[in-house]
Structures are given as C-alpha cells and as structure tokens.
Motif scaffolding. Structure first.
Motif, PDB file in Angstrom:
ATOM      1  N   LYS A  84      33.414  71.374  73.413  1.00  0.00           N
ATOM      2  CA  LYS A  84      32.167  70.616  73.297  1.00  0.00           C
ATOM      3  C   LYS A  84      32.446  69.213  73.817  1.00  0.00           C
ATOM      4  CE  LYS A  84      28.874  68.966  69.893  1.00  0.00           C
ATOM      5  NZ  LYS A  84      28.392  69.092  68.532  1.00  0.00           N
ATOM      6  N   TRP A  85      31.585  68.683  74.624  1.00  0.00           N
ATOM      7  CA  TRP A  85      31.765  67.359  75.217  1.00  0.00           C
ATOM      8  C   TRP A  85      33.091  67.301  75.987  1.00  0.00           C
ATOM      9  CZ3 TRP A  85      30.742  64.909  69.848  1.00  0.00           C
ATOM     10  CH2 TRP A  85      29.401  65.044  69.515  1.00  0.00           C
ATOM     11  N   ASN A  86      33.463  68.427  76.605  1.00  0.00           N
ATOM     12  CA  ASN A  86      34.714  68.558  77.363  1.00  0.00           C
ATOM     13  C   ASN A  86      35.944  68.233  76.512  1.00  0.00           C
ATOM     14  OD1 ASN A  86      35.889  69.430  79.757  1.00  0.00           O
ATOM     15  ND2 ASN A  86      36.180  67.343  80.477  1.00  0.00           N
ATOM     16  N   ALA A  87      35.895  68.669  75.254  1.00  0.00           N
ATOM     17  CA  ALA A  87      36.986  68.409  74.312  1.00  0.00           C
ATOM     18  C   ALA A  87      37.000  69.511  73.258  1.00  0.00           C
ATOM     19  CB  ALA A  87      36.788  67.053  73.641  1.00  0.00           C
ATOM     20  N   PRO A  88      38.137  69.718  72.582  1.00  0.00           N
ATOM     21  CA  PRO A  88      38.167  70.669  71.473  1.00  0.00           C
ATOM     22  C   PRO A  88      37.227  70.220  70.353  1.00  0.00           C
ATOM     23  CG  PRO A  88      40.396  70.134  72.168  1.00  0.00           C
ATOM     24  CD  PRO A  88      39.469  69.165  72.856  1.00  0.00           C
ATOM     25  N   SER A  89      36.478  71.171  69.830  1.00  0.00           N
ATOM     26  CA  SER A  89      35.554  70.915  68.730  1.00  0.00           C
ATOM     27  C   SER A  89      35.739  72.027  67.712  1.00  0.00           C
ATOM     28  CB  SER A  89      34.117  70.896  69.253  1.00  0.00           C
ATOM     29  OG  SER A  89      33.211  70.589  68.218  1.00  0.00           O
ATOM     30  N   PHE A  90      35.598  71.701  66.449  1.00  0.00           N
ATOM     31  CA  PHE A  90      35.899  72.634  65.374  1.00  0.00           C
ATOM     32  C   PHE A  90      34.670  72.860  64.504  1.00  0.00           C
ATOM     33  CE2 PHE A  90      39.515  70.302  66.798  1.00  0.00           C
ATOM     34  CZ  PHE A  90      40.419  71.306  67.079  1.00  0.00           C
ATOM     35  N   CYS A  91      34.433  74.131  64.178  1.00  0.00           N
ATOM     36  CA  CYS A  91      33.259  74.542  63.414  1.00  0.00           C
ATOM     37  C   CYS A  91      33.677  75.202  62.110  1.00  0.00           C
ATOM     38  CB  CYS A  91      32.442  75.560  64.211  1.00  0.00           C
ATOM     39  SG  CYS A  91      31.890  74.994  65.809  1.00  0.00           S
ATOM     40  N   VAL A  98      33.976  68.767  63.447  1.00  0.00           N
ATOM     41  CA  VAL A  98      34.940  67.769  63.937  1.00  0.00           C
ATOM     42  C   VAL A  98      35.111  67.987  65.431  1.00  0.00           C
ATOM     43  CG1 VAL A  98      37.319  66.909  63.799  1.00  0.00           C
ATOM     44  CG2 VAL A  98      36.188  67.729  61.724  1.00  0.00           C
ATOM     45  N   THR A  99      35.025  66.902  66.205  1.00  0.00           N
ATOM     46  CA  THR A  99      35.160  66.997  67.655  1.00  0.00           C
ATOM     47  C   THR A  99      36.045  65.876  68.162  1.00  0.00           C
ATOM     48  OG1 THR A  99      32.926  67.919  67.809  1.00  0.00           O
ATOM     49  CG2 THR A  99      33.879  67.068  69.841  1.00  0.00           C
ATOM     50  N   PHE A 100      36.984  66.214  69.041  1.00  0.00           N
ATOM     51  CA  PHE A 100      37.790  65.179  69.688  1.00  0.00           C
ATOM     52  C   PHE A 100      36.902  64.366  70.617  1.00  0.00           C
ATOM     53  CE2 PHE A 100      41.436  67.859  68.609  1.00  0.00           C
ATOM     54  CZ  PHE A 100      42.380  66.908  68.283  1.00  0.00           C
ATOM     55  N   SER A 104      39.136  57.628  74.984  1.00  0.00           N
ATOM     56  CA  SER A 104      40.027  56.528  74.602  1.00  0.00           C
ATOM     57  C   SER A 104      41.480  56.894  74.894  1.00  0.00           C
ATOM     58  CB  SER A 104      39.861  56.264  73.104  1.00  0.00           C
ATOM     59  OG  SER A 104      40.854  55.398  72.630  1.00  0.00           O
ATOM     60  N   LYS A 105      42.326  55.875  75.030  1.00  0.00           N
ATOM     61  CA  LYS A 105      43.763  56.135  75.180  1.00  0.00           C
ATOM     62  C   LYS A 105      44.373  56.560  73.840  1.00  0.00           C
ATOM     63  CE  LYS A 105      45.129  51.258  74.728  1.00  0.00           C
ATOM     64  NZ  LYS A 105      45.493  51.286  73.337  1.00  0.00           N
ATOM     65  N   ASP A 106      43.682  56.260  72.748  1.00  0.00           N
ATOM     66  CA  ASP A 106      44.097  56.719  71.428  1.00  0.00           C
ATOM     67  C   ASP A 106      43.567  58.134  71.216  1.00  0.00           C
ATOM     68  OD1 ASP A 106      45.207  54.197  70.817  1.00  0.00           O
ATOM     69  OD2 ASP A 106      43.286  53.464  70.068  1.00  0.00           O
ATOM     70  N   VAL A 107      43.895  58.717  70.079  1.00  0.00           N
ATOM     71  CA  VAL A 107      43.354  60.020  69.708  1.00  0.00           C
ATOM     72  C   VAL A 107      42.228  59.759  68.715  1.00  0.00           C
ATOM     73  CG1 VAL A 107      43.848  62.250  68.675  1.00  0.00           C
ATOM     74  CG2 VAL A 107      45.613  61.066  69.978  1.00  0.00           C
ATOM     75  N   GLN A 108      41.026  60.159  69.095  1.00  0.00           N
ATOM     76  CA  GLN A 108      39.870  59.943  68.233  1.00  0.00           C
ATOM     77  C   GLN A 108      39.204  61.268  67.920  1.00  0.00           C
ATOM     78  OE1 GLN A 108      37.592  57.121  70.592  1.00  0.00           O
ATOM     79  NE2 GLN A 108      38.439  55.440  69.376  1.00  0.00           N
ATOM     80  N   LEU A 109      38.816  61.411  66.662  1.00  0.00           N
ATOM     81  CA  LEU A 109      38.088  62.595  66.208  1.00  0.00           C
ATOM     82  C   LEU A 109      36.804  62.138  65.534  1.00  0.00           C
ATOM     83  CD1 LEU A 109      41.385  63.219  65.188  1.00  0.00           C
ATOM     84  CD2 LEU A 109      40.306  65.424  65.505  1.00  0.00           C
ATOM     85  N   ILE A 110      35.705  62.755  65.920  1.00  0.00           N
ATOM     86  CA  ILE A 110      34.420  62.453  65.310  1.00  0.00           C
ATOM     87  C   ILE A 110      34.171  63.496  64.226  1.00  0.00           C
ATOM     88  CG2 ILE A 110      31.932  62.232  65.695  1.00  0.00           C
ATOM     89  CD1 ILE A 110      32.720  61.667  68.694  1.00  0.00           C
ATOM     90  N   PHE A 111      33.960  63.032  63.016  1.00  0.00           N
ATOM     91  CA  PHE A 111      33.620  63.895  61.886  1.00  0.00           C
ATOM     92  C   PHE A 111      32.102  63.833  61.754  1.00  0.00           C
ATOM     93  CE2 PHE A 111      38.014  63.621  61.344  1.00  0.00           C
ATOM     94  CZ  PHE A 111      38.444  64.456  60.320  1.00  0.00           C
ATOM     95  N   HIS A 112      31.444  64.976  61.928  1.00  0.00           N
ATOM     96  CA  HIS A 112      29.983  64.999  61.904  1.00  0.00           C
ATOM     97  C   HIS A 112      29.515  66.243  61.169  1.00  0.00           C
ATOM     98  CE1 HIS A 112      30.319  67.835  65.334  1.00  0.00           C
ATOM     99  NE2 HIS A 112      31.294  67.034  65.714  1.00  0.00           N
ATOM    100  N   ARG A 164      38.251  69.104  52.964  1.00  0.00           N
ATOM    101  CA  ARG A 164      37.082  68.690  52.193  1.00  0.00           C
ATOM    102  C   ARG A 164      35.862  68.505  53.078  1.00  0.00           C
ATOM    103  NH1 ARG A 164      37.081  64.085  49.762  1.00  0.00           N
ATOM    104  NH2 ARG A 164      38.722  63.154  50.989  1.00  0.00           N
ATOM    105  N   TRP A 165      36.054  67.915  54.268  1.00  0.00           N
ATOM    106  CA  TRP A 165      34.936  67.649  55.171  1.00  0.00           C
ATOM    107  C   TRP A 165      34.276  68.949  55.647  1.00  0.00           C
ATOM    108  CZ3 TRP A 165      31.970  63.685  56.368  1.00  0.00           C
ATOM    109  CH2 TRP A 165      31.125  63.796  57.463  1.00  0.00           C
ATOM    110  N   MET A 166      35.088  69.918  55.985  1.00  0.00           N
ATOM    111  CA  MET A 166      34.542  71.171  56.508  1.00  0.00           C
ATOM    112  C   MET A 166      33.609  71.848  55.511  1.00  0.00           C
ATOM    113  SD  MET A 166      35.450  71.812  59.577  1.00  0.00           S
ATOM    114  CE  MET A 166      36.651  71.473  60.835  1.00  0.00           C
ATOM    115  N   LYS A 167      33.860  71.653  54.251  1.00  0.00           N
ATOM    116  CA  LYS A 167      33.103  72.363  53.210  1.00  0.00           C
ATOM    117  C   LYS A 167      31.967  71.545  52.615  1.00  0.00           C
ATOM    118  CE  LYS A 167      37.146  75.089  52.463  1.00  0.00           C
ATOM    119  NZ  LYS A 167      38.391  75.212  51.756  1.00  0.00           N
TER     120      LYS A 167
END
Length: 168
Positions: A84-91, A98-100, A104-112, A164-167
C-alpha cells in the motif's frame, strides 16, 4: 528475553532465505536435534507481493524495515500484509492498521484505523505506554526509528504496541 532471541533468529533466517532465493540458492534454515532438516519457508502471513517489493527496495534503512516487517508479522498469525502506498502495510481482520512510510531516510510507520479517518460516535482513545507514538490526528500516529539499533532497543515495547493497536 526469549522473545527477543526468537525474533532475531526468525529475522536472520527469513532474511537469509530471501537472499538465498534471490541468488537461486537452496537454503536449509535449521536442523532439528534428531538430525532431520527443516526447510525454511516464507511465513504463512507473508505476501509474495511484499517479498518482491522488498527485493527491489532501495532505502538507507532497509535492514531495519526488514526487521520490523518480521516483528510485526510475528506478533499475531492473523496479521496479514500487502503493498500500500508502495510500501509494506499490515492488516488485522481485513482492515489496514500499520503502514510503512518510506519517503524519509528514517524508518517511519503510520499507525491508523483504516484507509480513512473514522468518525466514531465516541472519541477514539489509545494509551501509548511505550512513548513511541507521535499523534498526527485523533486516530493516526507515527512511530519513527533511526536505524536497526534503535529498533532493537525498543523491540519489546514495539511488539506490545503493535499487538494492542491491531486489536483496537
């Protein structure tokens, strides 16, 4: 401590397996104590589309991204992944959670809580006792790691956070 060791071993085995597959090699991941070989396989919740994306990914923190991918998938066998968004995304339960974010040059994950912000009747609340989340909206947060050392320093808190977030 055992969880950390198992996660690191699983990451190394899956990373070695992908490298061997890219080179056309045949890899035997581990040996049982009885001497019978156990051939390494992609995890049941890994997606071949994400495998392909990761093989071609050029990112300064690719190792940390691979490590986190393995960590997230190991949290719960019901977690699935996609691109998703040309990045690994988790369902979880068919909902993006959660989607990478790989810009950025850092590692960022969006929790949504899905593709769109939810209009809940009751306000959404999530207790981030890890201190890793930086809230962007009332139901979206960003977690940022500088490198794989930063990831491993926070891996237990991160694993608990993802669980916890996933649930929620």
């Amino acid at each position: 401590m055992a969880i950390k060791t198992a996660l690191r071993l699983d990451y190394r085995l899956s990373h070695r397996g992908r490298l061997a597959a890219e080179m056309g090699a045949n890899l035997c991941g581990c040996v049982r104590s009885e001497g019978a070989h156990v051939e390494e396989d992609r995890g049941m919740n890994q997606n071949p589309d994400v495998d392909r994306l990761m093989r071609t990914l050029e990112h300064p923190q690719k190792e940390a991204i691979e490590y986190l991918r393995t960590a997230i998938l190991n949290v719960d066998p019901q977690i699935t992944e996609q691109v998703k968004w040309n990045a690994p995304s988790f369902c979880y339960g068919g909902v993006d959670r959660v989607t990478f974010q790989l810009k950025s040059k850092d590692v960022q994950l969006i929790f949504h809580r899905g593709a769109k912000v939810k209009d809940d009747e009751t306000p959404f609340a999530f207790n981030d006792d890890s201190g890793l989340m930086e809230w962007r909206t009332n139901d979206r947060a960003m977690v940022t790691f500088k490198d794989v050392a930063d990831v491993t320093a926070h891996e237990e808190a991160f694993g608990s956070l993802v669980s916890r977030w996933m649930k929620t």
